[in-house]
Design a protein around this motif. Structure first.
Motif, PDB file in Angstrom:
ATOM      1  N   CYS A 110       0.813  -1.211   0.000  1.00  0.00           N
ATOM      2  CA  CYS A 110       0.000   0.000   0.000  1.00  0.00           C
ATOM      3  C   CYS A 110       0.853   1.270   0.000  1.00  0.00           C
ATOM      4  N   LEU A 143      -4.774   9.094   1.549  1.00  0.00           N
ATOM      5  CA  LEU A 143      -6.090   8.467   1.690  1.00  0.00           C
ATOM      6  C   LEU A 143      -6.192   7.199   0.851  1.00  0.00           C
ATOM      7  N   ALA A 146      -4.112   4.470   2.690  1.00  0.00           N
ATOM      8  CA  ALA A 146      -4.788   4.059   3.923  1.00  0.00           C
ATOM      9  C   ALA A 146      -6.043   3.241   3.617  1.00  0.00           C
ATOM     10  N   TRP A 147      -6.798   3.658   2.631  1.00  0.00           N
ATOM     11  CA  TRP A 147      -8.029   2.933   2.277  1.00  0.00           C
ATOM     12  C   TRP A 147      -7.707   1.526   1.779  1.00  0.00           C
ATOM     13  N   CYS A 150      -6.584  -0.615   4.668  1.00  0.00           N
ATOM     14  CA  CYS A 150      -7.757  -0.876   5.501  1.00  0.00           C
ATOM     15  C   CYS A 150      -8.615  -1.991   4.894  1.00  0.00           C
ATOM     16  N   GLN A 151      -8.836  -1.920   3.592  1.00  0.00           N
ATOM     17  CA  GLN A 151      -9.622  -2.945   2.899  1.00  0.00           C
ATOM     18  C   GLN A 151      -8.942  -4.320   2.996  1.00  0.00           C
ATOM     19  N   ARG A 163     -13.311  -1.611  10.366  1.00  0.00           N
ATOM     20  CA  ARG A 163     -12.561  -1.018   9.262  1.00  0.00           C
ATOM     21  C   ARG A 163     -12.204   0.443   9.516  1.00  0.00           C
ATOM     22  N   PHE A 164     -13.151   1.223   9.973  1.00  0.00           N
ATOM     23  CA  PHE A 164     -12.910   2.657  10.136  1.00  0.00           C
ATOM     24  C   PHE A 164     -12.067   2.967  11.371  1.00  0.00           C
ATOM     25  N   LEU A 167      -8.675   2.880   9.897  1.00  0.00           N
ATOM     26  CA  LEU A 167      -8.400   3.897   8.889  1.00  0.00           C
ATOM     27  C   LEU A 167      -7.596   5.070   9.449  1.00  0.00           C
ATOM     28  N   TYR A 168      -7.887   5.512  10.660  1.00  0.00           N
ATOM     29  CA  TYR A 168      -7.174   6.664  11.227  1.00  0.00           C
ATOM     30  C   TYR A 168      -5.682   6.377  11.444  1.00  0.00           C
ATOM     31  N   LEU A 170      -3.848   4.157  10.036  1.00  0.00           N
ATOM     32  CA  LEU A 170      -3.243   3.931   8.726  1.00  0.00           C
ATOM     33  C   LEU A 170      -3.007   5.259   8.005  1.00  0.00           C
ATOM     34  N   THR A 171      -3.938   6.182   8.154  1.00  0.00           N
ATOM     35  CA  THR A 171      -3.767   7.515   7.559  1.00  0.00           C
ATOM     36  C   THR A 171      -2.558   8.219   8.161  1.00  0.00           C
TER      37      THR A 171
END
Length: 183
Positions: A110, A143, A146-147, A150-151, A163-164, A167-168, A170-171
């Motif tokens: 990623c 983004l 990170a997305w 996350c996926q 998942r969310f 996300l933070y 990972l961002t």
């Protein structure tokens, strides 16, 4: 055995196959990252390939060195720190067995959008002499990375409902690499 194979090159396996590097899985994982809204193949996500992330880290270091920034130790140091932190975080959030190889592979693949950012940044720096023009693109790549991570983690560790929450951090992880690329 191997004694019978000596001297018969037609019986030898291709070098990448002998090393356990599957180019189909590398391509599948890279395509999954490059198409973040597309369907991700399960066999590509579950393969803990480390060849792609290693190559991406070396290419990122090379692109940054073209900008006059020698950041190889920072790339590997921050990657290692982040990967161990995500191993702990996902281990706390998931009921499944979390393997560090999957964490390294996913976070490394990623990083691919950041390579695109580094390429754009290098060209812009050479053409205009400014590094501020790539800031909006940097936000998009953070983004994007990170997305995708996350996926992949959600699919790999059955964490669709969490998942969310992933996300933070990972961002924040990918923001460090984008900042290193831009500034």
């Amino acid at each position: 055995g191997t004694a019978n194979r000596f001297g018969h090159p037609e019986d030898d396996l291709p070098l990448l196959e002998e090393l356990g590097i599957h180019s189909g899985h590398i391509k599948g994982k890279a395509i999954a990252v490059l198409h973040p809204l597309g369907r991700m193949r399960d066999e590509a996500i579950q393969d803990p390939d480390l060849a792609g992330p290693f190559v991406f880290a070396v290419v990122l270091g090379f692109l940054l060195s073209l900008q006059g920034k020698v950041q190889f130790s920072a790339i590997y140091g921050l990657s290692s720190l982040g990967m161990f932190a995500f191993r702990i975080l996902i281990g706390l959030m998931s009921d499944e067995d979390v393997r560090i190889l999957h964490i390294v592979s996913t976070l490394g693949y990623c990083l691919l959008p950041n390579l695109i950012l580094a390429t754009v940044q290098t060209v812009l720096l050479w053409a205009t002499g400014s590094h501020r023009l790539a800031l909006p693109f940097a936000l998009c790549t953070v983004l994007w990375s990170a997305w995708c991570a996350c996926q992949m983690f959600a699919k790999l560790y059955s964490m669709e409902h969490q998942r969310f929450l992933l996300l933070y951090p990972l961002t924040m992880f990918y923001s460090v690499f984008a900042a290193m690329t831009i500034f």
